[in-house]
Design an enzyme around this catalytic site. Structure first.
Site, PDB file in Angstrom:
ATOM      1  N   LYS A   1      17.493   3.428   8.259  1.00 47.83           N
ATOM      2  CA  LYS A   1      18.685   3.015   7.819  1.00 47.83           C
ATOM      3  C   LYS A   1      18.701   3.007   6.327  1.00 47.83           C
ATOM      4  CE  LYS A   1      20.907   1.260  12.026  1.00 47.83           C
ATOM      5  NZ  LYS A   1      21.918   0.130  12.506  1.00 47.83           N
TER       6      LYS A   1
ATOM      7  N   HIS B   1      14.337  -4.188   9.149  1.00 48.58           N
ATOM      8  CA  HIS B   1      15.877  -5.188   9.341  1.00 48.58           C
ATOM      9  C   HIS B   1      15.760  -5.570   7.668  1.00 48.58           C
ATOM     10  CE1 HIS B   1      15.769  -6.557  13.389  1.00 48.58           C
ATOM     11  NE2 HIS B   1      16.464  -5.346  13.516  1.00 48.58           N
TER      12      HIS B   1
END
Length: 304
Positions: free
Chosen positions: A182, A276
């Protein structure tokens, strides 16, 4: 409709997110919807449209009115918290650009909500799924493909978009894969022998050429494999095994993290492997591990 000044400011912020912060298209779209809804409400609530100067006039009472409006139209606490976060991000950027004090907006408290815990599979269930997923395919090469994808999800902790984003250049993954996740964030994940063997078996069986710049995983007609096909295969497999509806492709990524944690892995390493941005996101797996420990305790020490 919001005023041209507000519209220009919103697009300027979104461009900033996309170009400088490397936000994904999906993230930018979500932020646009959140902030646009807020601006439309505020413009109507205050009764005038004076361009970006209207943002500097907003009070904490106005923020509460907006949040009450959103809850009134059925927005849940989690979605409202995300919308407020988007509004604060836009406001910080605009305040820095235009030089006003954004305290009223930034001091608005996010609604409390209970974060949903990840719902991983047990180790035994994950093994059973890997052994059963190939039975859903009619053609051997499709079976090999499905096994390879599922093994990468569980064995490497990949998102489904990351697994299906691999190209022919990763046809022989070796001992590690460089993944672009991402926001364009890169990470390196180790590849277990089982995952490496599964990918190689698929490549050998695949009837299509796999150039280095083309998708690695293909659909039956040769195009890029659609994630809905993977989800459907998982659905058929979990029904066959009697697994819960939570046994989705993404649950395998959760399972990867939870099983690593249960085996003694540290949170920082798991954070890096999952890609993350925040350790707090990874810490959710600690809660899962604790919840499972309590279940074992309750079974071993039932209340009389």
């Amino acid at each position: 409709m919001i005023s041209p000044g507000l519209a220009d400011a919103l697009e300027g912020w979104l461009t900033h997110l996309g170009s400088l912060d490397n936000a994904s298209d999906a993230t930018v779209t979500a932020y646009r919807g959140d902030v646009l809804g807020f601006l439309e409400f505020i413009q109507g609530h205050l009764g005038h449209a004076t361009g970006t100067a209207i943002i500097a006039e907003i009070t904490l009472r106005d923020m509460r009115a907006w949040m009450a409006h959103e809850r009134g139209r059925g927005l849940g606490a989690r979605s409202l918290a995300r919308a407020l976060s988007s509004v604060k991000g836009f406001t910080r950027w605009l305040a820095s650009r235009d030089g006003f004090e954004p305290t009223a907006i930034l001091s608005a408290r996010s609604p409390k909500y209970r974060r949903k815990l990840p719902r991983p599979l047990s180790v035994d269930a994950a093994h059973a799924l890997l052994e059963t997923v190939e039975m859903q395919a009619r053609e051997p090469w499709v079976a090999a493909r499905d096994v390879a994808v599922v093994t990468l999800l569980w064995g490497c902790g990949l998102r489904i978009s990351e697994a299906l984003g691999l190209t022919g250049a990763q046809a022989d993954p070796g001992t590690a894969l460089r993944i672009v996740g991402k926001g364009g964030k890169e990470r390196v994940v180790p590849v277990l022998p089982a995952a490496r063997d599964a990918v190689r078996a698929y490549v050998c069986a695949c009837p299509f050429d796999l150039p280095t710049d083309a998708p690695l995983f293909r659909g039956v007609r040769g195009g890029k494999l659609n994630p809905r096909i993977v989800a459907k295969t998982m659905e058929q497999t979990r029904l066959q095994l009697g697994l819960p509806a939570s046994a989705t492709p993404h649950a395998l990524r959760h399972s990867f993290a939870t099983h690593l944690l249960g085996a003694g892995g540290d949170l920082r390493t798991i954070q890096e492997l999952l890609g993350h941005n925040s350790l707090s996101t990874t810490q959710a797996y600690t809660a899962v591990d604790t919840a499972r420990l309590m279940e074992v305790y309750e079974r071993a020490h039932p209340r009389g």
